[in-house]
Design a protein around this motif. Structure first.
Motif, PDB file in Angstrom:
ATOM      1  N   MET A  92       0.840  -1.200   0.000  1.00  0.00           N
ATOM      2  CA  MET A  92       0.000   0.000   0.000  1.00  0.00           C
ATOM      3  C   MET A  92       0.875   1.251   0.000  1.00  0.00           C
ATOM      4  O   MET A  92       0.622   2.197  -0.744  1.00  0.00           O
ATOM      5  CB  MET A  92      -0.916   0.013   1.216  1.00  0.00           C
ATOM      6  CG  MET A  92      -1.850   1.218   1.230  1.00  0.00           C
ATOM      7  SD  MET A  92      -2.359   1.725   2.874  1.00  0.00           S
ATOM      8  CE  MET A  92      -0.885   2.446   3.510  1.00  0.00           C
ATOM      9  N   ILE A  93       1.916   1.256   0.810  1.00  0.00           N
ATOM     10  CA  ILE A  93       2.809   2.412   0.888  1.00  0.00           C
ATOM     11  C   ILE A  93       3.508   2.633  -0.451  1.00  0.00           C
ATOM     12  O   ILE A  93       3.622   3.766  -0.924  1.00  0.00           O
ATOM     13  CB  ILE A  93       3.828   2.234   2.036  1.00  0.00           C
ATOM     14  CG1 ILE A  93       3.100   2.301   3.381  1.00  0.00           C
ATOM     15  CG2 ILE A  93       4.932   3.284   1.956  1.00  0.00           C
ATOM     16  CD1 ILE A  93       3.956   1.937   4.583  1.00  0.00           C
ATOM     17  N   GLU A  94       3.946   1.555  -1.080  1.00  0.00           N
ATOM     18  CA  GLU A  94       4.605   1.671  -2.390  1.00  0.00           C
ATOM     19  C   GLU A  94       3.641   2.247  -3.435  1.00  0.00           C
ATOM     20  O   GLU A  94       4.023   3.106  -4.227  1.00  0.00           O
ATOM     21  CB  GLU A  94       5.138   0.313  -2.854  1.00  0.00           C
ATOM     22  CG  GLU A  94       6.318  -0.182  -2.052  1.00  0.00           C
ATOM     23  CD  GLU A  94       7.487   0.794  -2.022  1.00  0.00           C
ATOM     24  OE1 GLU A  94       7.856   1.335  -3.073  1.00  0.00           O
ATOM     25  OE2 GLU A  94       8.011   1.032  -0.918  1.00  0.00           O
ATOM     26  N   LYS A  95       2.405   1.779  -3.434  1.00  0.00           N
ATOM     27  CA  LYS A  95       1.416   2.273  -4.402  1.00  0.00           C
ATOM     28  C   LYS A  95       1.106   3.744  -4.145  1.00  0.00           C
ATOM     29  O   LYS A  95       0.984   4.531  -5.091  1.00  0.00           O
ATOM     30  CB  LYS A  95       0.135   1.434  -4.331  1.00  0.00           C
ATOM     31  CG  LYS A  95      -0.927   1.862  -5.320  1.00  0.00           C
ATOM     32  CD  LYS A  95      -0.464   1.675  -6.755  1.00  0.00           C
ATOM     33  CE  LYS A  95      -1.563   2.028  -7.736  1.00  0.00           C
ATOM     34  NZ  LYS A  95      -1.138   1.876  -9.126  1.00  0.00           N
ATOM     35  N   TYR A  96       0.996   4.141  -2.892  1.00  0.00           N
ATOM     36  CA  TYR A  96       0.755   5.550  -2.560  1.00  0.00           C
ATOM     37  C   TYR A  96       1.892   6.401  -3.114  1.00  0.00           C
ATOM     38  O   TYR A  96       1.666   7.452  -3.713  1.00  0.00           O
ATOM     39  CB  TYR A  96       0.630   5.746  -1.043  1.00  0.00           C
ATOM     40  CG  TYR A  96       0.347   7.180  -0.661  1.00  0.00           C
ATOM     41  CD1 TYR A  96      -0.954   7.612  -0.481  1.00  0.00           C
ATOM     42  CD2 TYR A  96       1.371   8.111  -0.523  1.00  0.00           C
ATOM     43  CE1 TYR A  96      -1.227   8.943  -0.162  1.00  0.00           C
ATOM     44  CE2 TYR A  96       1.114   9.436  -0.211  1.00  0.00           C
ATOM     45  CZ  TYR A  96      -0.184   9.836  -0.028  1.00  0.00           C
ATOM     46  OH  TYR A  96      -0.451  11.156   0.270  1.00  0.00           O
ATOM     47  N   HIS A  97       3.117   5.936  -2.911  1.00  0.00           N
ATOM     48  CA  HIS A  97       4.298   6.656  -3.397  1.00  0.00           C
ATOM     49  C   HIS A  97       4.245   6.794  -4.928  1.00  0.00           C
ATOM     50  O   HIS A  97       4.522   7.869  -5.473  1.00  0.00           O
ATOM     51  CB  HIS A  97       5.561   5.915  -2.948  1.00  0.00           C
ATOM     52  CG  HIS A  97       6.832   6.581  -3.324  1.00  0.00           C
ATOM     53  ND1 HIS A  97       7.258   7.762  -2.761  1.00  0.00           N
ATOM     54  CD2 HIS A  97       7.779   6.245  -4.229  1.00  0.00           C
ATOM     55  CE1 HIS A  97       8.410   8.116  -3.300  1.00  0.00           C
ATOM     56  NE2 HIS A  97       8.740   7.214  -4.190  1.00  0.00           N
ATOM     57  N   GLU A  98       3.868   5.722  -5.609  1.00  0.00           N
ATOM     58  CA  GLU A  98       3.737   5.764  -7.074  1.00  0.00           C
ATOM     59  C   GLU A  98       2.675   6.777  -7.498  1.00  0.00           C
ATOM     60  O   GLU A  98       2.881   7.537  -8.454  1.00  0.00           O
ATOM     61  CB  GLU A  98       3.341   4.390  -7.615  1.00  0.00           C
ATOM     62  CG  GLU A  98       4.429   3.370  -7.612  1.00  0.00           C
ATOM     63  CD  GLU A  98       3.917   1.999  -8.050  1.00  0.00           C
ATOM     64  OE1 GLU A  98       2.888   1.925  -8.765  1.00  0.00           O
ATOM     65  OE2 GLU A  98       4.550   0.995  -7.664  1.00  0.00           O
ATOM     66  N   LEU A  99       1.531   6.772  -6.824  1.00  0.00           N
ATOM     67  CA  LEU A  99       0.451   7.706  -7.159  1.00  0.00           C
ATOM     68  C   LEU A  99       0.894   9.152  -6.966  1.00  0.00           C
ATOM     69  O   LEU A  99       0.610  10.015  -7.795  1.00  0.00           O
ATOM     70  CB  LEU A  99      -0.788   7.418  -6.297  1.00  0.00           C
ATOM     71  CG  LEU A  99      -1.511   6.107  -6.575  1.00  0.00           C
ATOM     72  CD1 LEU A  99      -2.520   5.808  -5.470  1.00  0.00           C
ATOM     73  CD2 LEU A  99      -2.186   6.147  -7.937  1.00  0.00           C
ATOM     74  N   ARG A 100       1.601   9.415  -5.877  1.00  0.00           N
ATOM     75  CA  ARG A 100       2.093  10.763  -5.597  1.00  0.00           C
ATOM     76  C   ARG A 100       3.088  11.206  -6.671  1.00  0.00           C
ATOM     77  O   ARG A 100       3.014  12.311  -7.186  1.00  0.00           O
ATOM     78  CB  ARG A 100       2.739  10.818  -4.211  1.00  0.00           C
ATOM     79  CG  ARG A 100       3.142  12.222  -3.814  1.00  0.00           C
ATOM     80  CD  ARG A 100       3.836  12.191  -2.447  1.00  0.00           C
ATOM     81  NE  ARG A 100       4.990  13.050  -2.492  1.00  0.00           N
ATOM     82  CZ  ARG A 100       6.217  12.695  -2.859  1.00  0.00           C
ATOM     83  NH1 ARG A 100       6.481  11.469  -3.198  1.00  0.00           N
ATOM     84  NH2 ARG A 100       7.201  13.562  -2.865  1.00  0.00           N
ATOM     85  N   ASN A 101       4.006  10.313  -7.025  1.00  0.00           N
ATOM     86  CA  ASN A 101       4.984  10.644  -8.058  1.00  0.00           C
ATOM     87  C   ASN A 101       4.311  10.870  -9.405  1.00  0.00           C
ATOM     88  O   ASN A 101       4.665  11.788 -10.142  1.00  0.00           O
ATOM     89  CB  ASN A 101       6.044   9.549  -8.181  1.00  0.00           C
ATOM     90  CG  ASN A 101       7.113   9.670  -7.128  1.00  0.00           C
ATOM     91  OD1 ASN A 101       7.205  10.661  -6.401  1.00  0.00           O
ATOM     92  ND2 ASN A 101       7.944   8.653  -7.020  1.00  0.00           N
ATOM     93  N   GLU A 102       3.349  10.029  -9.722  1.00  0.00           N
ATOM     94  CA  GLU A 102       2.623  10.158 -10.986  1.00  0.00           C
ATOM     95  C   GLU A 102       1.923  11.521 -11.064  1.00  0.00           C
ATOM     96  O   GLU A 102       1.972  12.202 -12.089  1.00  0.00           O
ATOM     97  CB  GLU A 102       1.608   9.026 -11.105  1.00  0.00           C
ATOM     98  CG  GLU A 102       0.955   8.906 -12.452  1.00  0.00           C
ATOM     99  CD  GLU A 102       0.036   7.694 -12.506  1.00  0.00           C
ATOM    100  OE1 GLU A 102      -1.160   7.898 -12.786  1.00  0.00           O
ATOM    101  OE2 GLU A 102       0.511   6.577 -12.264  1.00  0.00           O
ATOM    102  N   LYS A 103       1.301  11.904  -9.983  1.00  0.00           N
ATOM    103  CA  LYS A 103       0.591  13.187  -9.925  1.00  0.00           C
ATOM    104  C   LYS A 103       1.557  14.362 -10.108  1.00  0.00           C
ATOM    105  O   LYS A 103       1.215  15.363 -10.725  1.00  0.00           O
ATOM    106  CB  LYS A 103      -0.146  13.298  -8.580  1.00  0.00           C
ATOM    107  CG  LYS A 103      -0.988  14.517  -8.438  1.00  0.00           C
ATOM    108  CD  LYS A 103      -2.228  14.422  -9.289  1.00  0.00           C
ATOM    109  CE  LYS A 103      -3.160  15.568  -8.989  1.00  0.00           C
ATOM    110  NZ  LYS A 103      -4.389  15.476  -9.719  1.00  0.00           N
TER     111      LYS A 103
END
Length: 179
Positions: A92-103
């Motif tokens: 979950m933490i990794e996916k959150y990090h990916e979403l933040r970077n993508e944004k």
């Protein structure tokens, strides 16, 4: 696969809340703090996954260990505990990090080189591939691989850009053998 799917759902929900309340950076910092704690203290994960321990005891422990977490992160941890999904925390933490970077238009890359890159070389690689990938920024992790002989190989997600001497020799070999 289930763990990734479940982790993704929680990450997406948390990211949407973070955006709504302008807390994406604070939540990212909190999640990284939690991640580091879980990676450094393996017993924490085992403790939170033990079915014999009541959820209230687990929640109180989390509150004591992480007194400064945002309520959104704390409530997410509590939900993972209640649903017995704490094993999905790191994905979950990794996916959150990916979403933040993508944004933010940031991509992460692994750059393989025969020797460590200098600061200028790393900056040049970052700028070149950021433009190529239409990103605002490219953060790179330099991995020394002496088998490359020279040049670099860049991996961004599933894409690999191979400009290494070894890669060029391998392509030449396939070409010669194919004819």
């Amino acid at each position: 696969m289930k763990q990734t799917v479940v982790g993704n759902r929680y990450a997406i929900a948390l990211f949407e809340i973070a955006e709504k309340y302008g807390q994406t950076e604070k939540i990212e910092q909190d999640l990284q703090t939690v991640k580091q704690a879980f990676l450094q203290v393996k017993e924490m994960g085992r403790f939170l996954q033990t079915p014999n321990i009541p959820a209230d005891v687990k929640k109180n422990t989390v509150k004591q260990v992480f007194p400064d977490l945002s309520p959104y992160v704390l409530n997410t941890l509590f939900l993972l505990i209640d649903k017995r999904q704490i094993g999905n925390l790191l994905p979950m933490i990794e996916k959150y990090h990916e979403l933040r970077n993508e944004k933010r238009g940031i991509a992460e890359a692994k750059v393989f080189s025969a020797r460590p890159l200098t600061g200028e070389e790393a900056k040049a690689v970052s700028e070149f591939f950021a433009k190529k990938l239409r990103k605002n920024e490219l953060t790179i992790e330099n991995i020394v691989d002496t088998d490359l002989l020279g040049g670099i190989k860049v991996q961004v997600g599933n894409r690999i850009f191979d400009g290494s001497l070894k890669g060029k020799l391998d392509r030449l070999k396939r070409e010669l053998i194919g004819q």
